[in-house]
Design a protein around this motif. Structure first.
Motif, mmCIF file in Angstrom:
data_model
loop_
_atom_site.group_PDB
_atom_site.id
_atom_site.type_symbol
_atom_site.label_atom_id
_atom_site.label_comp_id
_atom_site.label_asym_id
_atom_site.label_seq_id
_atom_site.Cartn_x
_atom_site.Cartn_y
_atom_site.Cartn_z
ATOM 1 N N ALA A 2 55.708 37.568 39.119
ATOM 2 C CA ALA A 2 54.305 37.795 39.480
ATOM 3 C C ALA A 2 53.518 36.494 39.406
ATOM 4 C CB ALA A 2 53.688 38.827 38.545
ATOM 5 N N PHE A 3 52.537 36.363 40.303
ATOM 6 C CA PHE A 3 51.678 35.174 40.330
ATOM 7 C C PHE A 3 50.342 35.552 39.707
ATOM 8 C CE2 PHE A 3 49.044 31.769 41.767
ATOM 9 C CZ PHE A 3 49.894 30.697 42.009
ATOM 10 N N ASN A 4 49.933 34.799 38.697
ATOM 11 C CA ASN A 4 48.703 35.110 37.968
ATOM 12 C C ASN A 4 47.660 34.010 38.113
ATOM 13 O OD1 ASN A 4 50.499 36.501 35.089
ATOM 14 N ND2 ASN A 4 50.170 37.337 37.110
ATOM 15 N N VAL A 5 46.410 34.425 38.327
ATOM 16 C CA VAL A 5 45.274 33.507 38.377
ATOM 17 C C VAL A 5 44.308 33.892 37.267
ATOM 18 C CG1 VAL A 5 43.345 32.623 39.740
ATOM 19 C CG2 VAL A 5 45.492 33.252 40.881
ATOM 20 N N ALA A 6 43.975 32.932 36.412
ATOM 21 C CA ALA A 6 43.056 33.163 35.296
ATOM 22 C C ALA A 6 41.750 32.427 35.549
ATOM 23 C CB ALA A 6 43.684 32.663 33.988
ATOM 24 N N ILE A 7 40.639 33.153 35.496
ATOM 25 C CA ILE A 7 39.320 32.542 35.686
ATOM 26 C C ILE A 7 38.478 32.787 34.446
ATOM 27 C CG2 ILE A 7 37.220 32.472 37.094
ATOM 28 C CD1 ILE A 7 38.832 33.464 39.453
ATOM 29 N N ASP A 8 38.137 31.725 33.753
ATOM 30 C CA ASP A 8 37.308 31.816 32.553
ATOM 31 C C ASP A 8 35.971 31.125 32.788
ATOM 32 O OD1 ASP A 8 39.135 33.126 30.709
ATOM 33 O OD2 ASP A 8 40.322 31.305 30.812
ATOM 34 N N GLY A 9 35.013 31.420 31.893
ATOM 35 C CA GLY A 9 33.720 30.763 32.004
ATOM 36 C C GLY A 9 32.640 31.546 31.293
ATOM 37 N N ILE A 18 33.688 35.930 42.230
ATOM 38 C CA ILE A 18 34.727 35.046 42.777
ATOM 39 C C ILE A 18 36.091 35.711 42.681
ATOM 40 C CG2 ILE A 18 35.898 32.828 42.497
ATOM 41 C CD1 ILE A 18 32.977 32.698 43.598
ATOM 42 N N ALA A 19 36.381 36.295 41.525
ATOM 43 C CA ALA A 19 37.691 36.915 41.311
ATOM 44 C C ALA A 19 37.941 38.056 42.285
ATOM 45 C CB ALA A 19 37.797 37.411 39.873
ATOM 46 N N LYS A 20 36.927 38.886 42.510
ATOM 47 C CA LYS A 20 37.077 40.014 43.435
ATOM 48 C C LYS A 20 37.361 39.531 44.855
ATOM 49 C CE LYS A 20 33.956 43.098 40.911
ATOM 50 N NZ LYS A 20 32.590 43.695 40.896
ATOM 51 N N LYS A 21 36.581 38.546 45.308
ATOM 52 C CA LYS A 21 36.758 38.059 46.675
ATOM 53 C C LYS A 21 38.102 37.348 46.827
ATOM 54 C CE LYS A 21 34.372 36.099 50.548
ATOM 55 N NZ LYS A 21 33.055 35.890 51.151
ATOM 56 N N LEU A 22 38.478 36.593 45.818
ATOM 57 C CA LEU A 22 39.750 35.880 45.836
ATOM 58 C C LEU A 22 40.921 36.867 45.900
ATOM 59 C CD1 LEU A 22 41.352 33.204 45.488
ATOM 60 C CD2 LEU A 22 41.254 33.613 43.021
ATOM 61 N N ALA A 23 40.860 37.894 45.058
ATOM 62 C CA ALA A 23 41.930 38.894 45.019
ATOM 63 C C ALA A 23 42.073 39.585 46.369
ATOM 64 C CB ALA A 23 41.647 39.921 43.920
ATOM 65 N N VAL A 29 45.815 41.889 42.868
ATOM 66 C CA VAL A 29 45.086 42.939 42.174
ATOM 67 C C VAL A 29 44.044 42.290 41.269
ATOM 68 C CG1 VAL A 29 45.237 44.800 40.479
ATOM 69 C CG2 VAL A 29 47.011 44.563 42.221
ATOM 70 N N TYR A 30 42.816 42.748 41.364
ATOM 71 C CA TYR A 30 41.753 42.230 40.495
ATOM 72 C C TYR A 30 41.674 43.068 39.223
ATOM 73 C CZ TYR A 30 37.094 41.473 38.600
ATOM 74 O OH TYR A 30 36.047 41.231 37.749
ATOM 75 N N VAL A 31 41.809 42.414 38.084
ATOM 76 C CA VAL A 31 41.698 43.088 36.790
ATOM 77 C C VAL A 31 40.407 42.620 36.122
ATOM 78 C CG1 VAL A 31 42.750 43.509 34.543
ATOM 79 C CG2 VAL A 31 44.207 43.194 36.552
ATOM 80 N N VAL A 123 48.051 39.102 40.025
ATOM 81 C CA VAL A 123 46.715 39.488 39.591
ATOM 82 C C VAL A 123 45.760 38.308 39.522
ATOM 83 C CG1 VAL A 123 47.605 41.413 38.204
ATOM 84 C CG2 VAL A 123 47.159 39.193 37.103
ATOM 85 N N VAL A 124 44.493 38.637 39.622
ATOM 86 C CA VAL A 124 43.411 37.704 39.320
ATOM 87 C C VAL A 124 42.647 38.338 38.165
ATOM 88 C CG1 VAL A 124 41.320 36.540 40.110
ATOM 89 C CG2 VAL A 124 43.191 36.975 41.719
ATOM 90 N N MET A 125 42.530 37.622 37.049
ATOM 91 C CA MET A 125 41.776 38.117 35.901
ATOM 92 C C MET A 125 40.670 37.140 35.564
ATOM 93 S SD MET A 125 44.260 39.694 32.977
ATOM 94 C CE MET A 125 45.658 40.742 33.367
ATOM 95 N N ASP A 126 39.516 37.675 35.208
ATOM 96 C CA ASP A 126 38.430 36.810 34.764
ATOM 97 C C ASP A 126 37.945 37.267 33.407
ATOM 98 O OD1 ASP A 126 35.453 38.236 35.286
ATOM 99 O OD2 ASP A 126 37.094 39.086 36.449
ATOM 100 N N GLY A 127 37.460 36.311 32.621
ATOM 101 C CA GLY A 127 36.968 36.628 31.282
ATOM 102 C C GLY A 127 36.562 35.387 30.521
#
Length: 222
Positions: A2-9, A18-23, A29-31, A123-127
């Motif tokens: 699986a390919f994972n993208v982590a967005i923090d800030g 950003i995460a929703k549009k990117l996903a 899948v946007y988590v 997945v794309v996850m933000d937090g």
């Protein structure tokens, strides 16, 4: 694999947008991890528990079931079978989420669920601690930030659009307070992962930010 993208800030930087549009663009899948923490915060508020009492919050987590579903293309968040998607966006819930997210029991419960999601699908996850604690092996990590003034203006516009009464200065004060809470908590504080790219979106459009992240994904995928 699986390919994972982590967005923090920090709060109000636009991570979820950003995460929703990117996903959607990448077919990932946007988590929404923030929504999961807000759901626990809502539970604490509903029970009338003191958010400063770690034992009370830990107890509130025991009889707790959180699920994220997609209905007609829109994310819906359920707490013990009840749709709470709109209620978790209240300002008081956001402040409570920032407070209770510092507790070990809360973070452990949600981190395990989030990691299981990321093992099985792209997945794309933000937090606040996705790249540092939840998905430390994510192939792409982004630290998204913006000036506090800009973040407050965005939040003000969002609340006004929903017809909620709000005060610009109060919103900015809340954002700065949440920044302090998130960055100084003992467990998994908000910080940039060593291998994350930093993106200051104060003067960038949503599409410009998404484009930056897409380029990073393409580079890592080869």
């Amino acid at each position: 694999m699986a390919f994972n993208v982590a967005i923090d800030g920090p709060a109000g930087a636009g991570k979820s947008t950003i995460a929703k549009k990117l996903a959607k663009q990448m077919g990932f899948v946007y988590v929404d991890t923030g929504a999961m923490y807000r759901t626990i915060a809502l539970r604490v508020l509903e029970l009338g528990a003191d958010g400063r009492d770690e034992a009370a919050v830990t107890e509130a987590c025991k009889e707790l079931d959180i699920s994220i579903r997609y209905e007609k293309g829109e994310q819906q968040v359920y707490l013990n079978g009840e749709n709470v998607t709109d209620r978790i966006r209240a300002e008081e819930v956001g402040m409570m989420a920032s407070l209770v997210s510092s507790y070990a029991a809360v973070r452990e419960k949600l981190t395990q669920l989030q990691q299981k999601m990321a093992e099985k699908q792209d997945v794309v996850m933000d937090g606040r601690d996705i790249g540092t604690a939840v998905l430390p092996r994510a192939q792409v990590k982004v630290y998204l930030t913006a000036d506090a003034e800009v973040r407050a203006m965005r939040r003000y516009a969002e609340l006004q659009a929903r017809g909620e009464m709000c005060d610009m200065e109060a919103i900015k004060a809340d954002i700065l307070r949440r920044d302090s809470q998130d960055m100084n908590r003992a467990i998994s504080p908000l910080k940039k992962a060593p291998d994350a790219i930093e993106v200051d979106c104060s003067h960038m459009t949503i599409d410009e930010v998404v484009s930056v992240v897409v380029k990073q994904i393409m580079l890592r995928r080869g």
